[in-house]
Design an enzyme around this catalytic site. Structure first.
Site, PDB file in Angstrom:
ATOM      1  N   TYR B 105     -46.144  16.958  31.815  1.00 17.00           N
ATOM      2  CA  TYR B 105     -46.085  15.514  32.060  1.00 17.00           C
ATOM      3  C   TYR B 105     -47.415  14.867  31.704  1.00 17.00           C
ATOM      4  CZ  TYR B 105     -41.760  15.882  34.798  1.00 17.00           C
ATOM      5  OH  TYR B 105     -40.468  16.093  35.213  1.00 17.00           O
ATOM      6  N   ARG B 154     -38.532  24.701  37.128  1.00 18.03           N
ATOM      7  CA  ARG B 154     -37.555  23.617  37.043  1.00 18.03           C
ATOM      8  C   ARG B 154     -36.776  23.756  35.747  1.00 18.03           C
ATOM      9  NH1 ARG B 154     -37.262  19.069  39.236  1.00 18.03           N
ATOM     10  NH2 ARG B 154     -35.117  19.781  39.287  1.00 18.03           N
ATOM     11  N   HIS B 159     -35.909  12.498  34.508  1.00 20.65           N
ATOM     12  CA  HIS B 159     -35.825  11.647  35.700  1.00 20.65           C
ATOM     13  C   HIS B 159     -35.329  10.263  35.286  1.00 20.65           C
ATOM     14  CE1 HIS B 159     -38.223  14.341  38.359  1.00 20.65           C
ATOM     15  NE2 HIS B 159     -38.738  14.733  37.199  1.00 20.65           N
TER      16      HIS B 159
HETATM   17 FE   LIG Z   1     -39.612  16.651  36.818  1.00 19.67          FE
END
Ligand SMILES: [Fe+2]
Lengths: 215, 233
Positions: B105, B154, B159
């Site tokens: 991210y 994950r 999202h």
């Molecule tokens: Fe995430």
């Protein structure tokens, strides 16, 4: 009929996308609301503010400050808090609120977002909302709806804030549904020495746990 | 004025799901108090042009946010925002946040040992059209490790945040990809009861896949609809 989509947590890495410049400042030009401190350098592509002239918003300017705590009392350091409120005249900026006799404010939408910091603290600059109708022929006291999401929260938590100095609280139809002993958890109090700053702390546990709502 | 239909609670994750470790201290201690929906809950930032005024316009092509071309598998993610009566939800904001194709991210707290791409951030916005449609061009995110256990990962996911017509209809969720071996092991996805879990998985679609350019995945968001009975007032 189609089945409703289930909620999932925001996770911890939403700030560079869901927080925008001025998202927590509903009455001014500041960047309050965006989190450049959490965005990888050079990646704040969506942080720009919207186009309303927020300085011209009508109404009594207030700040809402507070801290959010998890159910152990530790600061909730990465929550995303959303607010939704009526304008100073008591009208929502939504086609569903079609009471034409109450003016809209073209510069005020009434939706905002702030992320909590390392102390669990957040801050909004907004206006004191007007009163809006409640169930039956009731009138609600001035209030702001709060939605809480963040890592560890699987589905949004909802609450409301009311203002300690509002006599209308005594006749509010929603506050009346809250057990008397817990009502104070929904009442923002004026910060000592600052007439326009209200404190509203959010606690997910403990003796002063904030009342959450199911709508 | 009509209230929104009840939440389909059986299909939703519980607040406290101990396999998802951070929910243990972050789930509220007490159950929420049921209140009637008032104008506060049946309204929200909705209507023509409101989202542009609030936070600016669309940003639907995540591969064109910088001068250079980002690295990764280009995909199209599109679909509709509907209510549970399959009525479209127009003029509503769909926000997207995702990791890059290395599983990283663009966030300063992300410590995963995987590279950032200076040409890809992983954020987008799309305001739905009159039929409730949205469409993003992006890159397929990768799996990434997280500290839920000694070796927990994950599944690849995106999202999404959807406003809907009212404060009551808000939805924040994650969309997963079909056939991911990490999906049945994921404590966040598994917080949704198994029978409803396919509702957070998108569908590969050859029809809308663009030849020699990008695979297409379809995903509809389904929000609470209007109750059949009018509100008491
Ligand atoms: Fe995430």
């Amino acid at each position: 009929m189609a089945g409703q989509t289930p909620w999932q947590t925001t996770g911890p890495f939403f700030h560079f996308g869901f927080c925008w410049k001025g998202g927590a400042d509903l009455t001014g030009d500041s960047a309050l609301g965006s989190r450049p401190d959490l965005t990888a350098p050079g990646h704040d592509v969506l942080a720009e503010p919207g186009t309303t002239n927020r300085r011209l918003v009508k109404g009594e300017r207030i700040e809402i400050v507070g801290q959010m705590f998890d159910n152990t009392g530790a600061p909730f350091t990465d929550a995303l808090i959303e607010i939704w409120q009526a304008n100073a005249a008591g009208r929502y900026a939504c086609p569903e609120d079609n009471r034409a006799e109450i003016p809209l404010d073209e510069n005020f939408i009434g939706f905002g977002r702030a992320a909590t910091d390392k102390q669990g603290a957040y801050r909004f600059r907004t206006i004191r909302p007007g009163r809006v109708p409640g169930p039956g022929n009731t009138l609600q006291a001035p209030h702001i709806a709060f939605g809480l999401v963040g890592p560890g929260i699987l589905k949004r938590l909802l609450t409301r804030i009311y203002f300690a100095d509002a006599p209308e609280n005594d006749e509010d139809p929603i506050l009346a549904l809250v057990p008397a002993a817990r009502r104070s958890s929904l009442i923002a109090t004026r910060e000592p020495g600052a007439a326009d700053i209200y404190r509203f702390d959010i606690r997910l546990g403990g003796p002063q746990e904030t009342v959450l709502f199911d709508i | 004025m009509k209230p929104f239909a009840p939440e389909e609670k059986a299909a939703q994750p519980p607040s406290l799901f101990p396999d998802f470790r951070s929910s243990v201290t972050r789930a509220p201690a007490s159950a929420p108090l049921k209140i009637p929906q008032t104008l506060t809950e049946t309204t929200g930032p909705a209507g023509n042009g409101i989202w542009e005024r609030l936070m600016g316009g669309n940003a639907t092509d995540l591969t064109k946010q910088y001068k250079g071309e980002p690295l990764g598998e280009r995909i199209i993610v599109s679909g509709r925002v509907l209510d549970e009566n399959t009525r479209p939800v127009p003029n509503t904001m769909v926000e997207l946040v995702q990791a890059n194709p290395s599983g990283r991210y663009a966030h300063n707290y992300d410590q995963h040992d995987a590279p950032l791409d200076p040409n890809f951030t992983g954020v987008g916005r799309c305001i739905t059209d009159a039929e409730g449609r949205y469409r993003f061009i992006t890159l397929k995110p990768a799996a990434y490790p997280w500290a839920n256990g000694p070796n927990t990962w994950r599944p690849a996911h995106i999202h999404f945040s959807i406003a809907g017509p009212a404060f009551a209809t808000r939805l924040v969720t994650q969309m997963y990809f079909p056939g991911d071996p990490l999906f049945p092991l994921d404590a966040i996805a598994c917080a949704v009861p198994e029978w409803a879990r396919d509702r957070i998985v998108c569908r590969f679609d050859l029809e809308t896949t663009m030849p020699y350019w990008a695979l297409s995945y379809l995903f509809d968001f389904v929000l609470r609809g209007r109750d059949a009975t009018p509100m008491e007032n």
